[in-house]
Design an enzyme around this catalytic site. Structure first.
Site, short mmCIF file in Angstrom:
data_model
loop_
_atom_site.label_atom_id
_atom_site.label_comp_id
_atom_site.label_asym_id
_atom_site.label_seq_id
_atom_site.Cartn_x
_atom_site.Cartn_y
_atom_site.Cartn_z
N LYS A 36 0.85 -1.34 -0.16
CA LYS A 36 0.12 -0.26 -0.07
C LYS A 36 0.97 1.38 0.38
O LYS A 36 0.41 1.71 -0.53
CB LYS A 36 -1.01 0.24 1.11
CG LYS A 36 -0.18 0.01 2.46
CD LYS A 36 -0.99 -0.28 3.74
CE LYS A 36 -0.78 -0.13 5.52
NZ LYS A 36 -0.84 -0.45 6.09
N ARG A 129 -7.15 -0.86 17.75
CA ARG A 129 -7.63 -0.40 16.32
C ARG A 129 -9.39 -1.61 16.01
O ARG A 129 -9.99 -1.94 16.03
CB ARG A 129 -6.23 -0.35 15.28
CG ARG A 129 -7.21 0.59 14.34
CD ARG A 129 -6.01 0.79 12.67
NE ARG A 129 -6.09 0.26 12.12
CZ ARG A 129 -4.85 -0.22 11.25
NH1 ARG A 129 -4.32 0.71 11.26
NH2 ARG A 129 -4.47 -1.75 10.69
C1 PLP Z 1 -0.76 -1.30 6.67
C2 PLP Z 1 -0.84 -2.76 7.04
C3 PLP Z 1 0.01 -3.98 7.59
C4 PLP Z 1 1.38 -3.54 7.26
O1 PLP Z 1 2.20 -2.69 8.47
P1 PLP Z 1 4.05 -2.18 8.02
O2 PLP Z 1 4.08 -1.92 9.63
O3 PLP Z 1 4.18 -1.19 7.18
O4 PLP Z 1 5.06 -3.36 8.10
C5 PLP Z 1 -0.03 -4.66 8.35
N1 PLP Z 1 -1.37 -5.14 8.91
C6 PLP Z 1 -2.28 -4.35 8.69
C7 PLP Z 1 -3.53 -4.17 8.79
C8 PLP Z 1 -2.02 -2.59 8.05
O5 PLP Z 1 -2.97 -1.99 7.73
#
Ligand code: PLP
Length: 353
Positions: A36, A129
């Site tokens: 993303k 969250r």
């Molecule tokens: C963005 C995201 C990740 C990845 O997180 P990083 O800190 O970039 O490794 C993993 N799980 C969820 C639910 C996310 O939204």
């Protein structure tokens, strides 16, 4: 060449992906690579795929749609919108979930195109969250198992986000135990026990990942090479895959403190200034529309950030190592927030080198 530009070092990216896969494999952990931060930009995902990545994850269906033909699995990591259920099941084979009505919508959408969508139930483990409360999990699992368009692929937890909660062995062990309880109760394999994001990598590199965690979702780690719980370097990973470059459009010797009555700046904050006397001030053609200027690290550590607005960044280059002039290009190392904005800004040109 057009500026600002985001350079991506192909070799270093591929190395980080390979190192990350190996790190996971050594602990029996599969990794979905989260794309993303770079909008699942195809040339970049192709490099990752060539380096051996087969599992990709993203928060946006639009991004997953672009890379559907690359790799074996595509996971939606943001809780799916109910209004978007049919695209989610079309472009993702797995999704993270925390709401039963959404899961029902996914099941209906999947049945209508003759598919079975994999559901991972998120569990609230402290960061506050997404997630079901732990005492809802058995009941929820049972309801998911009664739906015909979805299969229960696993459970997972998220940390280091809203609450900044650092995943520790005790929470992950509790998650693994919860998975065992579900397996026993319903006699299902439940292959995925997803123990978090980049913030969980320190447990992996220290050999402390609890048994039973089978999966991680990693974005920042392989991109930036730094884990997010203690901000330590991840062993063997490059921290300089990305370089942001911007052009100087004005360079003048001016005072360091503005004159006149000081009110709010362009972001409605009242700025404060220190007096360094006369300094060399460079204005760069890059601003908050392009990246997060304040957290960029100049390649020349003698250069100091002074301020930014939508389209301009002002730097103190009085002590810069080389002689600068208008038209010169300065290089910066972006952190995750700066990278995220740079890569999603239509004004920043991405280039693989
Ligand atoms: C963005 C995201 C990740 C990845 O997180 P990083 O800190 O970039 O490794 C993993 N799980 C969820 C639910 C996310 O939204």
């Amino acid at each position: 060449m057009s500026y600002p530009e985001l350079l991506i070092n192909r070799e270093k990216l591929a190395h980080n992906v390979r190192a990350m896969i190996k790190m996971g494999e050594n602990a029996g952990i599969r990794i979905h690579f989260v794309t993303k931060c770079l909008q699942a930009w195809r040339p970049l995902v192709e490099v990752m795929h060539e380096a051996g990545a087969e599992y990709f994850a993203d928060s946006r269906v639009e991004n997953l749609k672009q890379i559907g033909d690359l790799g074996l699995s595509h996971m939606m990591v943001r809780i799916p919108m109910m209004s978007n259920a049919s695209d989610v099941v079309r472009y993702a084979d797995l999704s993270l979930n925390s709401d039963m009505t959404v899961i029902e919508a996914l099941s209906d959408a999947a049945r209508s195109i003759d598919r079975e969508h994999g559901v991972i139930l998120m569990v609230e483990m402290g960061d506050l969250r997404e997630g079901f409360m732990p005492d809802e999990i058995l009941e929820t699992a049972s309801r998911v198992l009664n739906l015909r368009g979805v299969w229960l692929a696993g459970i997972g937890a998220n940390f280091n986000c809203y609450g900044g909660v650092i995943p520790e062995e005790h929470q992950l062990k509790a998650l693994a135990d919860m998975a065992d309880m579900i397996r026993q109760r319903f006699n299902i394999p439940l292959p995925i026990v997803s123990g978090g994001n980049t913030g969980s990598l320190y447990l992996l590199s220290e050999g402390r990942m609890p048994e039973g965690i089978t999966h991680l979702r990693i974005g920042e780690g392989f991109l930036i090479g730094i884990e997010t719980s203690f901000r330590k370097r991840i062993p063997d990973l490059f921290t300089d895959v990305f370089t942001l470059r911007a052009e100087i459009v004005e360079l003048k010797r001016k005072p360091s403190v503005p004159t006149g009555l000081i009110g709010p700046n362009s972001f409605n904050e009242i700025p404060v200034f220190e007096d360094y006397g006369q300094i060399w001030r460079a204005i760069l053609a890059i601003g908050e529309q392009d990246t997060r200027c304040g957290t960029l690290q100049p390649a020349d550590s003698n250069i100091r950030f002074l301020g930014s607005s939508s389209d301009h960044m002002i730097l103190d280059v009085t002590h810069a190592v080389r002689d600068l002039k208008v038209g010169d290009i300065l290089e910066f190392s972006p952190d995750y927030a700066a990278l995220l904005r740079a890569s999603t800004s239509p004004y920043v040109h991405k280039r693989l080198v």
